[in-house]
Write a protein that holds these residues in place. Sequence first.
Motif, PDB file in Angstrom:
ATOM      1  N   GLU A 117      -2.521   2.230  -4.710  1.00  0.00           N
ATOM      2  CA  GLU A 117      -3.291   3.255  -3.992  1.00  0.00           C
ATOM      3  C   GLU A 117      -4.636   2.684  -3.550  1.00  0.00           C
ATOM      4  N   LYS A 118      -4.936   2.810  -2.263  1.00  0.00           N
ATOM      5  CA  LYS A 118      -6.185   2.295  -1.717  1.00  0.00           C
ATOM      6  C   LYS A 118      -7.240   3.411  -1.655  1.00  0.00           C
ATOM      7  N   PRO A 119      -8.514   3.053  -1.826  1.00  0.00           N
ATOM      8  CA  PRO A 119      -9.585   4.051  -1.732  1.00  0.00           C
ATOM      9  C   PRO A 119      -9.601   4.735  -0.368  1.00  0.00           C
ATOM     10  N   LEU A 120     -10.108   5.966  -0.328  1.00  0.00           N
ATOM     11  CA  LEU A 120     -10.115   6.742   0.906  1.00  0.00           C
ATOM     12  C   LEU A 120     -11.437   6.663   1.666  1.00  0.00           C
ATOM     13  N   GLY A 121     -12.542   6.540   0.940  1.00  0.00           N
ATOM     14  CA  GLY A 121     -13.851   6.580   1.584  1.00  0.00           C
ATOM     15  C   GLY A 121     -14.619   5.283   1.445  1.00  0.00           C
ATOM     16  N   SER A 163       0.838  -1.199   0.000  1.00  0.00           N
ATOM     17  CA  SER A 163       0.000   0.000   0.000  1.00  0.00           C
ATOM     18  C   SER A 163       0.874   1.249   0.000  1.00  0.00           C
ATOM     19  N   LYS A 164       0.512   2.223  -0.818  1.00  0.00           N
ATOM     20  CA  LYS A 164       1.291   3.457  -0.840  1.00  0.00           C
ATOM     21  C   LYS A 164       0.634   4.563  -0.018  1.00  0.00           C
ATOM     22  N   ASN A 165      -0.583   4.316   0.494  1.00  0.00           N
ATOM     23  CA  ASN A 165      -1.242   5.345   1.311  1.00  0.00           C
ATOM     24  C   ASN A 165      -1.985   4.729   2.496  1.00  0.00           C
ATOM     25  N   PRO A 166      -1.315   3.911   3.320  1.00  0.00           N
ATOM     26  CA  PRO A 166      -2.011   3.221   4.420  1.00  0.00           C
ATOM     27  C   PRO A 166      -2.515   4.149   5.516  1.00  0.00           C
ATOM     28  N   ASP A 167      -1.993   5.371   5.606  1.00  0.00           N
ATOM     29  CA  ASP A 167      -2.359   6.278   6.697  1.00  0.00           C
ATOM     30  C   ASP A 167      -3.371   7.340   6.296  1.00  0.00           C
ATOM     31  N   ASP A 168      -3.907   7.260   5.077  1.00  0.00           N
ATOM     32  CA  ASP A 168      -4.755   8.348   4.582  1.00  0.00           C
ATOM     33  C   ASP A 168      -6.149   8.390   5.203  1.00  0.00           C
ATOM     34  N   SER A 169      -6.701   7.236   5.572  1.00  0.00           N
ATOM     35  CA  SER A 169      -8.040   7.177   6.166  1.00  0.00           C
ATOM     36  C   SER A 169      -8.216   5.805   6.792  1.00  0.00           C
TER      37      SER A 169
END
Length: 461
Positions: free
Chosen positions: A253-257, A167-173
Amino acid sequence: MGDIIYTITAVFQIFVFVITCYYAILGLFGLHRKKEVKDYTPNNKFAMIVAAHNEEVVIGQLIESMQKQDYPKELFDIYIIADNCTDKTAEIARKYDGVTVCERVNKDNRGKGYALEWMFDKLFKMDKEYDAISIFDADNLVHTDFLKEINSKMNQGYKVVQGYIDSKNPDDSWIATSYSIAFWSQNRMFQLARNNVGLSNQIGGTGFAIATETLKELGWGATCLTEDLEFTCKLVLNGEKVGWAHDAKIYDEKPLGLKQSWVQRRRWMQGFTDVASRYCVKLFKKSIKERKWYIFDAGLYVLQPFATLLIGVAAVLTFIQSNFGANIFVINDLFNNIGFQVFALIQFIITPLVLILDKKITKGFFAMFVLFSSNIFIFPLVAKGGDELFVLGVNVAFYGGFLLATFFLLGKKALFFFFRFLLYGIYTLTWIPITIQGILRKNNKEWNPTKHVRNVEIYDV
């Protein structure tokens, strides 16, 4: 009548429990990494392909990471499919030296599967030849060792190899964190576990490579909503196993919502249901005829939507019995209280254990999880000795105390991750209604690509 209900629910619950235990026991084999003898001799020339639809935000960072491969430059080329794009994806991609952009316009056959099939046909007609084709999504970042590790696995004889989807954005949400935990767990307890026991792995949609000869021989033909699963089934039915390269990392990139996540996962379940209806029986028949367990295991994996649905029904039956006493059999009946608590403890601890093995959390964080899991033993004792208000107060104090302890001992970032880990249970439960929707919408082939709103460079992960 009560005895009949109890017997029927007992058969059902035990059946679901056996399936769950199969996956759980198999997953334990992923806790250990076997030593591999790697052969980094650069024997394969790769075509690196990206299917992109309106990806101007992220396409540049992906190309830059692909160009930094620790692999002979003359042995890989980059191709960008600008598929029905109406933005600057093609324009941005053309600015990079050595990148070939192929624009495709087809409003009828839309989606990644069709775009890949179109590109494969173009590659096969070129004078330039490739030993293997690797496939990526536009929102990915590729680790510098990716091709080197994939090549090493192919040198062992595998025709198809899947890399480690990170994951490149594990802390985003909290949704992005939940996705990340799920993928990290799957990489160990599904992919690495099957690699360790000699079963076939599964193509994960991105970060994999296929030998060109194999692709020509079998044809792609995978144009459903889960083209990766469909092609995996074709491979297994033709006697091939998908290899696993644990050190060949791509960052996705993982979804945020929740809404965006819901649509994506529903699409996955639609595709799973579609593939299951066409390949499941074939896989089971072939596995029995040839007495090969890896084919049978692939058939079980294809049934994932229905297994999820069965687990959901089992959970509802357990809830009804626990709250209303309807003479329904529950799995707890097979254990004494201590035995079931130990079973629940193992289930809770296994995910943090996977995370520490792949260095996603610290030892201190893991120790905090172990201490937190003591609630499995504490809460039942509290529930017996007090009224509802007292039990509620103990629960609030327990959770609040651990959150505060995490903050003071491990810091703000650890606190957020700990809280989101607790929310991971909610993410897991949403799979049940999502699966039901996916099964009901099996014949809806409309592709809904995930919209990307931010870019991350390889150095950031």
